[in-house]
Design an enzyme around this catalytic site. Sequence first.
Site, PDB file in Angstrom:
ATOM      1  N   TYR A 169      -4.881   1.850  15.683  1.00  0.00           N
ATOM      2  CA  TYR A 169      -3.667   1.773  16.506  1.00  0.00           C
ATOM      3  C   TYR A 169      -3.967   1.647  17.991  1.00  0.00           C
ATOM      4  O   TYR A 169      -3.277   0.956  18.701  1.00  0.00           O
ATOM      5  CB  TYR A 169      -2.797   3.036  16.307  1.00  0.00           C
ATOM      6  CG  TYR A 169      -2.156   3.133  14.945  1.00  0.00           C
ATOM      7  CD1 TYR A 169      -2.868   3.589  13.835  1.00  0.00           C
ATOM      8  CD2 TYR A 169      -0.830   2.757  14.753  1.00  0.00           C
ATOM      9  CE1 TYR A 169      -2.283   3.677  12.587  1.00  0.00           C
ATOM     10  CE2 TYR A 169      -0.230   2.843  13.503  1.00  0.00           C
ATOM     11  CZ  TYR A 169      -0.961   3.300  12.419  1.00  0.00           C
ATOM     12  OH  TYR A 169      -0.380   3.372  11.177  1.00  0.00           O
ATOM     13  N   ASN A 197      -7.953   1.874   9.651  1.00  0.00           N
ATOM     14  CA  ASN A 197      -6.625   2.108  10.232  1.00  0.00           C
ATOM     15  C   ASN A 197      -6.827   2.124  11.738  1.00  0.00           C
ATOM     16  O   ASN A 197      -7.601   2.940  12.251  1.00  0.00           O
ATOM     17  CB  ASN A 197      -6.066   3.472   9.819  1.00  0.00           C
ATOM     18  CG  ASN A 197      -5.634   3.513   8.365  1.00  0.00           C
ATOM     19  OD1 ASN A 197      -5.840   2.563   7.614  1.00  0.00           O
ATOM     20  ND2 ASN A 197      -5.043   4.624   7.969  1.00  0.00           N
ATOM     21  N   GLU A 245      -7.580   8.266   6.226  1.00  0.00           N
ATOM     22  CA  GLU A 245      -7.882   8.887   7.520  1.00  0.00           C
ATOM     23  C   GLU A 245      -8.520  10.267   7.400  1.00  0.00           C
ATOM     24  O   GLU A 245      -7.924  11.296   7.758  1.00  0.00           O
ATOM     25  CB  GLU A 245      -6.623   8.949   8.388  1.00  0.00           C
ATOM     26  CG  GLU A 245      -6.012   7.589   8.635  1.00  0.00           C
ATOM     27  CD  GLU A 245      -5.067   7.552   9.830  1.00  0.00           C
ATOM     28  OE1 GLU A 245      -4.647   8.618  10.297  1.00  0.00           O
ATOM     29  OE2 GLU A 245      -4.757   6.434  10.289  1.00  0.00           O
ATOM     30  N   ARG A 274       0.860  -1.190   0.000  1.00  0.00           N
ATOM     31  CA  ARG A 274       0.000   0.000   0.000  1.00  0.00           C
ATOM     32  C   ARG A 274       0.896   1.240   0.000  1.00  0.00           C
ATOM     33  O   ARG A 274       1.707   1.419   0.900  1.00  0.00           O
ATOM     34  CB  ARG A 274      -0.887  -0.005   1.255  1.00  0.00           C
ATOM     35  CG  ARG A 274      -1.756   1.203   1.319  1.00  0.00           C
ATOM     36  CD  ARG A 274      -2.665   1.305   2.535  1.00  0.00           C
ATOM     37  NE  ARG A 274      -3.220   2.638   2.486  1.00  0.00           N
ATOM     38  CZ  ARG A 274      -3.479   3.413   3.515  1.00  0.00           C
ATOM     39  NH1 ARG A 274      -3.299   2.985   4.732  1.00  0.00           N
ATOM     40  NH2 ARG A 274      -3.945   4.628   3.334  1.00  0.00           N
ATOM     41  N   HIS A 331      -3.128  10.949   0.628  1.00  0.00           N
ATOM     42  CA  HIS A 331      -2.608  10.693   1.975  1.00  0.00           C
ATOM     43  C   HIS A 331      -2.007  12.006   2.496  1.00  0.00           C
ATOM     44  O   HIS A 331      -0.808  12.121   2.703  1.00  0.00           O
ATOM     45  CB  HIS A 331      -1.571   9.565   1.938  1.00  0.00           C
ATOM     46  CG  HIS A 331      -1.326   8.918   3.270  1.00  0.00           C
ATOM     47  ND1 HIS A 331      -1.439   7.564   3.497  1.00  0.00           N
ATOM     48  CD2 HIS A 331      -0.951   9.439   4.457  1.00  0.00           C
ATOM     49  CE1 HIS A 331      -1.144   7.290   4.748  1.00  0.00           C
ATOM     50  NE2 HIS A 331      -0.836   8.408   5.361  1.00  0.00           N
ATOM     51  N   GLU A 335      -4.129  -0.169   8.045  1.00  0.00           N
ATOM     52  CA  GLU A 335      -2.940   0.224   8.833  1.00  0.00           C
ATOM     53  C   GLU A 335      -3.072  -0.283  10.251  1.00  0.00           C
ATOM     54  O   GLU A 335      -4.168  -0.255  10.835  1.00  0.00           O
ATOM     55  CB  GLU A 335      -2.801   1.751   8.914  1.00  0.00           C
ATOM     56  CG  GLU A 335      -2.026   2.399   7.817  1.00  0.00           C
ATOM     57  CD  GLU A 335      -1.809   3.887   8.051  1.00  0.00           C
ATOM     58  OE1 GLU A 335      -1.486   4.288   9.181  1.00  0.00           O
ATOM     59  OE2 GLU A 335      -1.984   4.633   7.077  1.00  0.00           O
TER      60      GLU A 335
HETATM   61  C1  NOJ Z   1      -1.680   6.891  10.294  1.00  0.00           C
HETATM   62  C2  NOJ Z   1      -1.217   7.611   9.070  1.00  0.00           C
HETATM   63  O1  NOJ Z   1      -1.961   7.196   7.965  1.00  0.00           O
HETATM   64  C3  NOJ Z   1       0.270   7.459   8.806  1.00  0.00           C
HETATM   65  O2  NOJ Z   1       0.616   8.389   7.842  1.00  0.00           O
HETATM   66  C4  NOJ Z   1       1.024   7.642  10.101  1.00  0.00           C
HETATM   67  O3  NOJ Z   1       2.403   7.657   9.902  1.00  0.00           O
HETATM   68  C5  NOJ Z   1       0.626   6.523  11.041  1.00  0.00           C
HETATM   69  N1  NOJ Z   1      -0.783   6.654  11.337  1.00  0.00           N
HETATM   70  C6  NOJ Z   1       1.384   6.531  12.381  1.00  0.00           C
HETATM   71  O4  NOJ Z   1       1.084   7.672  13.083  1.00  0.00           O
END
Ligand code: NOJ
Length: 505
Positions: free
Chosen positions: A331, A329, A186, A96, A141, A398
């Site tokens: 985290y 995405n 995002e 990607r 992006h 992600e």
């Molecule tokens: C999401 C973003 O899409 C990416 O650009 C970023 O580096 C990562 N999170 C980590 O923060």
Amino acid sequence: MANWTLIGLLALCHTCLVAGYTKFPAGFTFGIATAAHQIEGAWNVSGKSENVWDRLSHTRPELIADGTNGDIACDSYHRYQEDVDELAYIGVDFYRFSLSWARILPTGRVDHVNPDGIRYYNDLLNALAEKNIEPLVTLFHWDLPQTLQDLGGWANPKMIDYFRDYSDLCFREFGDKIKSWITFNEPYEICEDAYGDIKKAPAIDSHGVGNYLCSDNLLKAHAEAYHLYNETYRPVQNGRIMISINSIWYEPADPNNAELVALAEVANQFKFGWFAHPIFTAEGGYPTAMVENVALQSAAEGLPKSRLEQFDDYWIQRIKGTSDFLGINHYTTFLITGAGVDPTAKDPSWLKDIGAVQTMEVGGDSASEWLRVVPTGFANLLRWCKSSYNDPPIYITENGFSDLPGTLEDYGRISYFNEYLSEILNVIYDDGVKVLGYTAWTLMDNFEWRAGFSERFGFYYVDITDPARPRTPKLSVEYFKQLIANRELPQDEIFKDPAKIRDEL
Ligand code: NOJ
């Protein structure tokens, strides 16, 4: 004695968890992600124009943690073959990456196409094809051409046309080689962080206003690109197109407190639902909780109209259903601790509009203040997506972990991947959530936006003081390689047990 029994039971339970599902279902695919501005460098080479991140990092370097910029980054513009070789070594199914709008269209508009931009991406696509790696390509992006920002950027409704024209060109030029597209990466970060705050470029900080203008235009632009692809290109190119929505998953600090449970739901509607509800629900439009809260706040501010206007019927229908998959995405997870105005909220603002107080005090640490390790939050988010959005097919576009520069034995990253991937297996097998693929962030340490190079997410360490930008594999390269080769969570002692890895940290 009772304590020991409890500890024994917990240990047993932990072993069960660790020894839970390990095998991925047939057809599940693995990839790795990057983004143009974070890796390419060559910021003013061969016809590329300035984008909003070039402008921010050059004119306000004090906003970047280490004062760096993306001028050279990982120099992938010149070293893309090395990137492809690394991807091939790891054995990914797909890569990607994103296209730089300012490299392809220096004015932002289609009045001048930069032949070098077209050549660069064709070279990269050909190199990937040679190694049998599928491209999954993001159109936007975050690196808006500055020329378009000068006209108002995502607060300007004309952006709907500009994005459609840019997408049209990309589908036409590259659509024979690219079968999987992502329109936006995002949208929350684009609208809230860049137009409602100064956390991202162009750092407009029109809190409570610019962020909602942006979402209006962005969702319409997404829908137009989708319809264009669907009607004109899909019949001949046979590809698929989606959006990648990011989440911080909100949990109630006390799951037995009904008020907190309700507030966490509102917060999730404000965060994920803001962009997912208009596209993935049967009724479409912004989530009710959002429309109601912003209307109430706006009235309290004495405004004649809400700062967030619901789409009219035409746009509700036009935006609904415009994504072949739900790209997520993910985290981290935060906690909702009470009702009221979060102490960090500006007035007016998206955060104030939510009406809840939040904390990041949960889970383990990473090098990023905002990134806490809460694997169960991932499972809860995925189950919530299944029930809220009518069981959509999902790609994780992600997921990743940051540590400090130079960490080559990156057990923290391995442990993070292992635990988050294990939660994916749990929801696939126990809850029937349709997760079809997983994308790790990121191939190599790169320009982490306002954190510069101070936080590292890569499989490869990159020495940014060396002009050759050498890439050094971290231990996680072997972890991910083994995962993909066996389609199974790695069973080597060194990778297997997150608790053991944590002890070694
Ligand atoms: C999401 C973003 O899409 C990416 O650009 C970023 O580096 C990562 N999170 C980590 O923060």
